[in-house]
Design an enzyme around this catalytic site. Sequence first.
Site, short mmCIF file in Angstrom:
data_model
loop_
_atom_site.label_atom_id
_atom_site.label_comp_id
_atom_site.label_asym_id
_atom_site.label_seq_id
_atom_site.Cartn_x
_atom_site.Cartn_y
_atom_site.Cartn_z
N ASN A 74 77.28 117.74 16.80
CA ASN A 74 76.81 117.31 15.48
C ASN A 74 77.76 117.90 14.44
OD1 ASN A 74 75.44 116.78 13.13
ND2 ASN A 74 73.68 118.10 13.58
N LYS A 121 77.93 117.31 11.38
CA LYS A 121 77.30 117.43 10.06
C LYS A 121 78.24 116.92 8.97
CE LYS A 121 74.47 121.13 11.87
NZ LYS A 121 73.69 122.33 11.66
N HIS A 159 66.70 115.66 12.12
CA HIS A 159 67.29 117.00 12.09
C HIS A 159 66.58 117.81 11.01
CE1 HIS A 159 70.10 120.27 11.61
NE2 HIS A 159 70.60 119.94 12.80
N GLU A 181 67.64 119.71 8.85
CA GLU A 181 68.30 119.64 7.54
C GLU A 181 67.90 118.37 6.78
OE1 GLU A 181 72.24 120.21 9.10
OE2 GLU A 181 71.70 122.27 9.62
N GLU A 220 65.41 122.56 18.38
CA GLU A 220 66.30 123.36 17.55
C GLU A 220 65.49 124.29 16.66
OE1 GLU A 220 70.32 121.23 17.12
OE2 GLU A 220 69.06 120.54 15.49
N GLY A 277 72.90 127.57 12.84
CA GLY A 277 73.97 128.06 11.98
C GLY A 277 73.86 129.53 11.63
N SER A 279 72.95 127.59 17.28
CA SER A 279 73.95 128.60 17.63
C SER A 279 74.27 128.63 19.13
CB SER A 279 73.53 129.98 17.14
OG SER A 279 73.40 129.98 15.73
P1 PGA Z 1 74.58 125.08 15.10
O1 PGA Z 1 73.83 123.74 14.68
O2 PGA Z 1 75.06 124.89 16.52
O3 PGA Z 1 75.70 125.24 14.13
O4 PGA Z 1 73.57 126.19 15.01
C1 PGA Z 1 73.08 122.98 15.58
C2 PGA Z 1 72.44 121.81 14.89
O5 PGA Z 1 72.01 121.98 13.74
O6 PGA Z 1 72.37 120.70 15.44
#
Ligand code: PGA
Length: 253
Positions: free
Chosen positions: A9, A11, A97, A99, A169, A175, A215
Amino acid sequence: MTRKIVAGNWKMNLNYSEAKTLLKDLMAQKEQFNADVELIICPPAPYLSAFAEVLKDQEWVQLGSQNNFFLDHGAYTGEVSPTQLKSLGVKYGIVGHSERRDNFNEDYSMLSKKVKALLKNDITPIFCCGEQLQVRDSNVYKEFIMKQIHDSLFKLKPEEISKIIIAYEPIWAIGTGKTASSEQAQEIHHLIRSRIASQYDEKVANKVGILYGGSCNAENAKELFSQADIDGGLIGGASLKADSFLTIANAFE
Ligand code: PGA
């Protein structure tokens, strides 16, 4: 484990020239990716068309979208429809997601419409769920996660939900560099699979791919992917470098 799936992803990262360089770096290593893994990259929407051209006849990686509207066409300025994504050859779509839930108020009923719209267009939804830190700390996280899945997915027919990928997640791990332990992740993945088995049946539950995200990186992927109900990962930050994405994709035993 039922399937092996690794999705990147990207983003809202990378300008077009950086994104093309990353695609080129991935392509340079394509022979090294484990062919048993469903490998997916989800670049920013404006790049999908050009990437689709480059990847037209390639089987080793598929394209995914990061978001979609729930109708096929119409006066919805700025939105991208699943039919448009399908016409580019997009095969997967991230839905819900955290976000997007947080920044764009996407709720259960909107997400359920988005999932259905993707399925109607033969695009595999990658449905995200996961709890905030305060929900985890308050110990109601299992109910919270199951409600997200129940409300958006459990009205699907068995043949529809069988096609879905779910990404667990935990928001506190996204992140942050703070990964869920493999036991914490396995607990939720097992719960999700057993709840699908009781709502539908075991055969259906075993077809649903369940990914861990938050992460996940080149160092911890092996341990996470070794868990019985973890079918792979949805990778953010670590998917932005070809080398770490390759290591993660090849981290299955
Ligand atoms: P990350 O994000 O691996 O940077 O923690 C995962 C995601 O939000 O899909």
